[in-house]
Design an enzyme around this catalytic site. Structure first.
Site, short mmCIF file in Angstrom:
data_model
loop_
_atom_site.label_atom_id
_atom_site.label_comp_id
_atom_site.label_asym_id
_atom_site.label_seq_id
_atom_site.Cartn_x
_atom_site.Cartn_y
_atom_site.Cartn_z
N ASP A 70 -17.29 2.16 13.96
CA ASP A 70 -16.85 1.20 12.95
C ASP A 70 -17.40 1.65 11.58
O ASP A 70 -17.29 2.82 11.22
CB ASP A 70 -17.32 -0.21 13.34
CG ASP A 70 -16.70 -1.31 12.50
OD1 ASP A 70 -15.57 -1.72 12.81
OD2 ASP A 70 -17.34 -1.75 11.53
N TRP A 71 -18.02 0.75 10.80
CA TRP A 71 -18.54 1.11 9.50
C TRP A 71 -19.67 2.13 9.59
O TRP A 71 -20.01 2.78 8.59
CB TRP A 71 -19.02 -0.13 8.75
CG TRP A 71 -18.04 -0.63 7.74
CD1 TRP A 71 -17.09 -1.59 7.91
CD2 TRP A 71 -17.89 -0.16 6.39
NE1 TRP A 71 -16.36 -1.76 6.76
CE2 TRP A 71 -16.84 -0.90 5.80
CE3 TRP A 71 -18.54 0.79 5.62
CZ2 TRP A 71 -16.42 -0.70 4.50
CZ3 TRP A 71 -18.13 0.99 4.31
CH2 TRP A 71 -17.08 0.25 3.76
N TRP A 95 -6.98 -9.24 9.35
CA TRP A 95 -8.44 -9.38 9.51
C TRP A 95 -9.12 -9.54 8.16
O TRP A 95 -10.01 -10.38 7.99
CB TRP A 95 -8.98 -8.17 10.26
CG TRP A 95 -10.40 -7.81 9.99
CD1 TRP A 95 -10.87 -6.66 9.43
CD2 TRP A 95 -11.58 -8.61 10.26
NE1 TRP A 95 -12.25 -6.68 9.34
CE2 TRP A 95 -12.70 -7.87 9.84
CE3 TRP A 95 -11.77 -9.87 10.82
CZ2 TRP A 95 -14.00 -8.34 9.95
CZ3 TRP A 95 -13.07 -10.36 10.93
CH2 TRP A 95 -14.17 -9.59 10.52
N ASP A 98 -9.03 -0.53 22.07
CA ASP A 98 -9.31 -0.89 20.68
C ASP A 98 -8.08 -0.58 19.84
O ASP A 98 -7.91 0.55 19.37
CB ASP A 98 -10.51 -0.13 20.14
CG ASP A 98 -10.83 -0.50 18.69
OD1 ASP A 98 -10.43 -1.61 18.28
OD2 ASP A 98 -11.45 0.30 17.99
N HIS A 155 -13.44 -2.56 21.09
CA HIS A 155 -13.90 -1.98 19.83
C HIS A 155 -15.41 -1.74 19.87
O HIS A 155 -15.89 -0.69 19.46
CB HIS A 155 -13.55 -2.91 18.67
CG HIS A 155 -13.95 -2.38 17.33
ND1 HIS A 155 -13.39 -1.24 16.79
CD2 HIS A 155 -14.86 -2.83 16.42
CE1 HIS A 155 -13.94 -1.00 15.60
NE2 HIS A 155 -14.84 -1.94 15.36
#
Length: 306
Positions: free
Chosen positions: A123-124, A164, A250, A280
């Protein structure tokens, strides 16, 4: 810059997370200092594994992997991004920028004098970590990317992401644990879900988790687009071992692994894999499988032959 520190009592009942606390001070870039928390487990002379979390999780996400890899003799470092976990939390969304997040983790690498790093990013964690790999390639020995990407805004964002993004700004009570629950495929215990909410006693603590969706570059003129394009110029020449381990459930990042494999030379010849039965947040769903992929990746690419 005004910031809050989550009271220690909020973390008293967090399960399977009995790691010693470590902190460094990082500049808020306005003349003051913030405390950035990190986990540092395993032998101090072990090969370094840096695990970077994303939105809206914290280092708790990696708790099983931290224990497993430390037991194998690796030094595992897992920071809480500023605004997350046990790190300080500036209270205004405008306090958080993509560049500041990169700079804050850069400060960690410098202050701890880390080198020969194996990066694990999701992710980030990838948006930040891959920037740092590109800007400091000599510090990194290997990269494992899971459910992440380095966007430039040159390609349209998906409708799912735009929804989102809108939700993150409009929802009255930002449901941190609910987001984790909705992006995993296994049943999480009440205690585990409570641990994801633990850093945020009320909405004042959630400026960081609210801001992250706004910081993803979705247009070519985004403030971070130029720096990410420059990073891609380096990554397209990056020949050190790079492996993808995306999950099979995901929809947000599906297909991103193929892009990384195509563009980054270090992906050639690596045992890229798809983690089955993983959402995810595959660290929650399949920590054992991901740890095994990581261990085999490291053993197949020893430092002394790079």
């Amino acid at each position: 810059m005004h910031y809050l520190t989550t009271p220690a009592v909020c973390f008293a009942d967090v399960p399977d997370y009995r790691f010693a606390e470590h902190y460094i001070k990082v500049s808020d870039q306005e003349g003051e200092w913030l405390h950035l928390h990190y986990v540092d487990e395993g032998p101090c002379d072990g090969e370094i594994i840096l695990m970077l979390h994303g939105e809206p999780s914290w280092s708790f996400l990696y708790r099983k992997m931290i224990t497993q890899m430390a037991s194998q003799g690796y030094r595992v470092i897992a920071p809480d991004l500023i605004g997350f976990g046990k790190s300080d939390k500036p209270t205004q969304q405008s306090d958080y920028t993509y560049q500041r997040h990169v700079d804050w983790i850069r400060a960690l690498l410098i202050k701890l004098k880390l080198s020969s790093i194996t990066l694990v990013c999701q992710d980030w964690g990838g948006l930040i970590g891959l920037r740092l790999v590109a800007e400091h390639p000599t510090l990194f020995a290997r990269v494992l990317a899971a459910n992440t990407m380095l966007p430039t805004g040159d390609h349209p964002a998906s409708e799912a992401f735009l929804q989102w993004k809108a939700f993150s700004q409009q929802v009255e009570i930002f449901p941190v644990a609910g987001i984790i629950k909705g992006a995993t495929v296994t049943e999480l215990s009440k205690e585990t879900l409570a641990a994801y909410d633990a850093p945020y006693p009320d909405e004042r603590y959630k400026a960081g988790v609210r801001q992250f969706p706004l910081l993803v570059p979705v247009t070519p003129d985004d403030p971070a687009s130029a720096a990410n394009r420059a990073a891609w110029q380096v990554l397209q020449q990056f020949t050190k071992p790079f492996i993808t381990a995306f999950s099979d459930s995901d929809p947000i990042t599906a297909g991103g692994d193929k892009i990384l494999q195509k563009l980054i030379p270090g992906c050639a010849g690596q045992a890229h894999t798809t983690i089955n039965n993983g959402g995810h947040f595959l660290q929650e769903d399949q920590a054992d499988s991901l740890s095994q992929v990581l261990l085999m990746f490291i053993l197949a690419n020893p430092l002394n032959i790079q």
